[in-house]
Design a protein around this motif. Structure first.
Motif, PDB file in Angstrom:
ATOM      1  N   GLY A 177      11.845  -8.445  10.059  1.00 33.18           N
ATOM      2  CA  GLY A 177      11.236  -7.292   9.425  1.00 33.18           C
ATOM      3  C   GLY A 177      11.473  -7.147   7.938  1.00 33.18           C
ATOM      4  O   GLY A 177      10.713  -6.455   7.253  1.00 33.18           O
ATOM      5  N   LEU A 178      12.506  -7.802   7.400  1.00 34.41           N
ATOM      6  CA  LEU A 178      12.904  -7.528   6.026  1.00 34.41           C
ATOM      7  C   LEU A 178      12.550  -8.624   5.030  1.00 34.41           C
ATOM      8  O   LEU A 178      12.843  -8.478   3.827  1.00 34.41           O
ATOM      9  CB  LEU A 178      14.411  -7.259   5.973  1.00 34.41           C
ATOM     10  N   PHE A 179      11.944  -9.705   5.473  1.00 32.90           N
ATOM     11  CA  PHE A 179      11.559 -10.751   4.522  1.00 32.90           C
ATOM     12  C   PHE A 179      10.620 -10.236   3.430  1.00 32.90           C
ATOM     13  O   PHE A 179      10.774 -10.601   2.258  1.00 32.90           O
ATOM     14  CB  PHE A 179      10.940 -11.937   5.257  1.00 32.90           C
ATOM     15  N   PRO A 180       9.608  -9.415   3.758  1.00 34.18           N
ATOM     16  CA  PRO A 180       8.768  -8.881   2.663  1.00 34.18           C
ATOM     17  C   PRO A 180       9.575  -8.093   1.634  1.00 34.18           C
ATOM     18  O   PRO A 180       9.310  -8.177   0.427  1.00 34.18           O
ATOM     19  CB  PRO A 180       7.757  -7.986   3.398  1.00 34.18           C
ATOM     20  N   PHE A 181      10.547  -7.326   2.098  1.00 34.39           N
ATOM     21  CA  PHE A 181      11.394  -6.570   1.171  1.00 34.39           C
ATOM     22  C   PHE A 181      12.198  -7.516   0.276  1.00 34.39           C
ATOM     23  O   PHE A 181      12.287  -7.305  -0.950  1.00 34.39           O
ATOM     24  CB  PHE A 181      12.343  -5.669   1.962  1.00 34.39           C
ATOM     25  N   GLU A 229       0.820  -1.216   0.000  1.00 31.03           N
ATOM     26  CA  GLU A 229       0.000   0.000   0.000  1.00 31.03           C
ATOM     27  C   GLU A 229       0.853   1.264   0.000  1.00 31.03           C
ATOM     28  O   GLU A 229       0.471   2.277  -0.588  1.00 31.03           O
ATOM     29  CB  GLU A 229      -0.928   0.010   1.218  1.00 31.03           C
ATOM     30  N   THR A 230       2.009   1.222   0.672  1.00 33.82           N
ATOM     31  CA  THR A 230       2.848   2.427   0.786  1.00 33.82           C
ATOM     32  C   THR A 230       4.030   2.423  -0.178  1.00 33.82           C
ATOM     33  O   THR A 230       4.585   3.490  -0.463  1.00 33.82           O
ATOM     34  CB  THR A 230       3.385   2.583   2.215  1.00 33.82           C
ATOM     35  N   GLY A 280      17.375   1.276  11.690  1.00 31.99           N
ATOM     36  CA  GLY A 280      18.694   1.417  11.075  1.00 31.99           C
ATOM     37  C   GLY A 280      18.749   0.802   9.691  1.00 31.99           C
ATOM     38  O   GLY A 280      19.322   1.389   8.758  1.00 31.99           O
ATOM     39  N   THR A 281      18.138  -0.367   9.516  1.00 30.49           N
ATOM     40  CA  THR A 281      18.143  -1.002   8.191  1.00 30.49           C
ATOM     41  C   THR A 281      17.352  -0.181   7.187  1.00 30.49           C
ATOM     42  O   THR A 281      17.709  -0.111   6.013  1.00 30.49           O
ATOM     43  CB  THR A 281      17.552  -2.429   8.258  1.00 30.49           C
ATOM     44  N   GLY A 282      16.257   0.448   7.641  1.00 35.94           N
ATOM     45  CA  GLY A 282      15.469   1.272   6.733  1.00 35.94           C
ATOM     46  C   GLY A 282      16.292   2.388   6.122  1.00 35.94           C
ATOM     47  O   GLY A 282      16.139   2.709   4.932  1.00 35.94           O
ATOM     48  N   TYR A 283      17.179   2.969   6.901  1.00 33.64           N
ATOM     49  CA  TYR A 283      18.049   4.039   6.387  1.00 33.64           C
ATOM     50  C   TYR A 283      19.213   3.465   5.577  1.00 33.64           C
ATOM     51  O   TYR A 283      19.530   3.934   4.481  1.00 33.64           O
ATOM     52  CB  TYR A 283      18.586   4.875   7.556  1.00 33.64           C
ATOM     53  N   LEU A 314       7.548  -0.088   6.101  1.00 35.54           N
ATOM     54  CA  LEU A 314       7.636  -1.511   6.471  1.00 35.54           C
ATOM     55  C   LEU A 314       8.441  -1.679   7.749  1.00 35.54           C
ATOM     56  O   LEU A 314       8.024  -2.396   8.670  1.00 35.54           O
ATOM     57  CB  LEU A 314       8.273  -2.305   5.333  1.00 35.54           C
ATOM     58  N   THR A 315       9.599  -1.030   7.836  1.00 35.09           N
ATOM     59  CA  THR A 315      10.413  -1.149   9.047  1.00 35.09           C
ATOM     60  C   THR A 315       9.745  -0.448  10.230  1.00 35.09           C
ATOM     61  O   THR A 315       9.892  -0.886  11.371  1.00 35.09           O
ATOM     62  CB  THR A 315      11.815  -0.575   8.815  1.00 35.09           C
TER      63      THR A 315
END
Length: 416
Positions: free
Chosen positions: A258-262, A57-58, A380-383, A64-65
């Motif tokens: 948190g990052l599996f969807p990515f 959606e976003t 931190g991973t998002g950045y 996500l993070t």
């Protein structure tokens, strides 16, 4: 350290552990284990369904993070709920939280059916759910320590971990499957039903309280909390485990939680079903690791076993990040799951086995504060992913994790 810890179990004892699962001789555990299974199934389905919903959606790794981080905000109040449970009873607090999970999931289901659900509502409800979810782990581990004899604690915690990994395995496949076929509304009917079963089964758990003399009774929750902090700071073995727990939550868990969807969407170019396969494969490995711990008994009480598996977990994270093929990525996730589970279960066994019963809830509540490393690591991973890409971000986290794990071992090895 007692030499018996390192002896392999004889064939007869191994078969007894395998066939009977000795922890199930405890009546309370026979209720708690399936209740925990259902709670974990619901947690996992919610995480995957809503994580994929927010990402699609976003179209933003940041949101996500952020969604993943909100699920762990309750780590700040976990010690206070641990204190409350020491006073009111852990069963009462656990059942109350699981009733609230039913209510929150029902609200989200109604929003979806009336077609008014938005990412904003998802984030708000995830925050409310996340305020309590970390404390669910506090209560269940404390209740296992209360009700299961110490000589079967490794078996019980191994089986408890199996409930978590089975959730990732079956919850991922079932939850993402229904979501892909029928949409979020019908997927959430299943989530609400599973939460309700978890609540109903939790009512059968024994409510164990530890009485202390009135002159020794702390006068306030703040004093209880300070007593738990002082206990941790004055017990080097416990302090080292809590620092290690914070480290893996900061540098390892953000990748797998948190990052599996990515990875599924941006690296493997797959959809909800592919995401489910990733989570289920990791969970299958973790399930195998939990079974090994449950059957091995005293062998998993060794500190060396814990540290070796945590370092191997980091190594497999680096391998996973270097692979762009979904097939080989799934193989690396399977192996990673084994090492992850063996390391984390052995950590729980060592910690709970060394705690005094009257303070167990408070200290486990403080240990759950280590989970606050997950939202920090996720942000931190998002950045960093936007700045240096996914593989370099994971490699940075792995190097930090391995170096500090070795540092913790050398600093506190004489106490462990």
């Amino acid at each position: 350290m007692n030499g018996k810890i390192y002896q392999l179990p004889n064939t007869r004892n191994f078969l007894i552990n395998f066939l009977l699962f000795t922890s199930f001789k405890v009546r309370s555990y026979r209720f708690q284990w399936p209740a925990d299974v259902c709670a974990n199934w619901a947690f996992e389905m919610e995480t995957l369904i809503l994580g994929w919903y927010v990402l699609t959606e976003t179209q933003s790794i940041f949101w996500l993070t952020a969604f993943g981080s909100l699920q762990f905000m309750g780590t700040l109040i976990a010690p206070w709920l641990g204190v409350l449970a020491d006073r009111l009873g852990r069963k009462f607090v656990l059942c109350s939280m699981r009733a609230i999970f039913v209510i929150l999931a029902s609200i989200l289901m109604l929003f979806a059916f009336f077609d008014v659900l938005t990412p904003t509502y998802v984030l708000i409800l995830s925050l409310l759910n996340g305020m309590l979810r970390p404390s669910d782990l506090v209560m269940r581990q404390a209740l296992v320590g209360d009700t299961v004899p110490k000589d079967t604690l490794a078996n019980a915690l191994g089986l408890t971990r199996i409930s978590m990994e089975s959730a990732r395995l079956f919850g991922a496949l079932i939850g993402t499957g229904i979501f892909a076929l029928l949409g979020i509304s019908y997927a959430y009917i299943l989530v609400v039903c599973v939460y309700s079963i978890a609540f109903a089964l939790s009512l059968g758990i024994s409510n164990v309280t530890h009485k202390i003399k009135s002159r020794d009774m702390p006068k306030s929750q703040w004093r209880d909390f300070k007593e738990g902090i002082n206990y941790v700071l004055s017990t080097p073995a416990v302090l080292s485990i809590i620092w290690l727990a914070f480290l893996v939550n900061l540098t390892a868990f953000p990748i797998i939680r948190g990052l599996f969807p990515f990875v599924a969407k941006e690296i493997y170019f797959t959809g909800e079903i592919g995401l489910g396969h990733m989570v289920a494969t990791f969970a299958a490995g973790a399930l195998a690791g939990s079974l090994i711990v449950a059957l091995a008994g005293p062998q998993v009480r060794t500190v060396k076993f814990m540290f070796i598996n945590i370092i191997l977990w980091y190594v497999m994270l680096a391998v996973f990040a270097s692979i762009e093929s979904e097939y080989y990525g799934l193989i690396s996730l399977l192996l990673m799951g084994i090492f992850h589970s063996q390391g984390m279960v052995s950590m729980s066994v060592i910690l709970i086995g060394r705690l005094d019963p009257h303070i167990r809830g408070r200290v486990i509540g403080i240990r759950v504060l280590a989970i606050y490393g997950v939202p920090l690591g996720l942000l931190g991973t998002g950045y960093l992913i936007n700045a240096i890409n996914f593989q370099n971000t994971v490699n940075l986290y792995v190097v930090i994790g391995i170096v500090l794990t070795i540092a913790i071992w050398f600093n506190w090895r004489r106490y462990l």
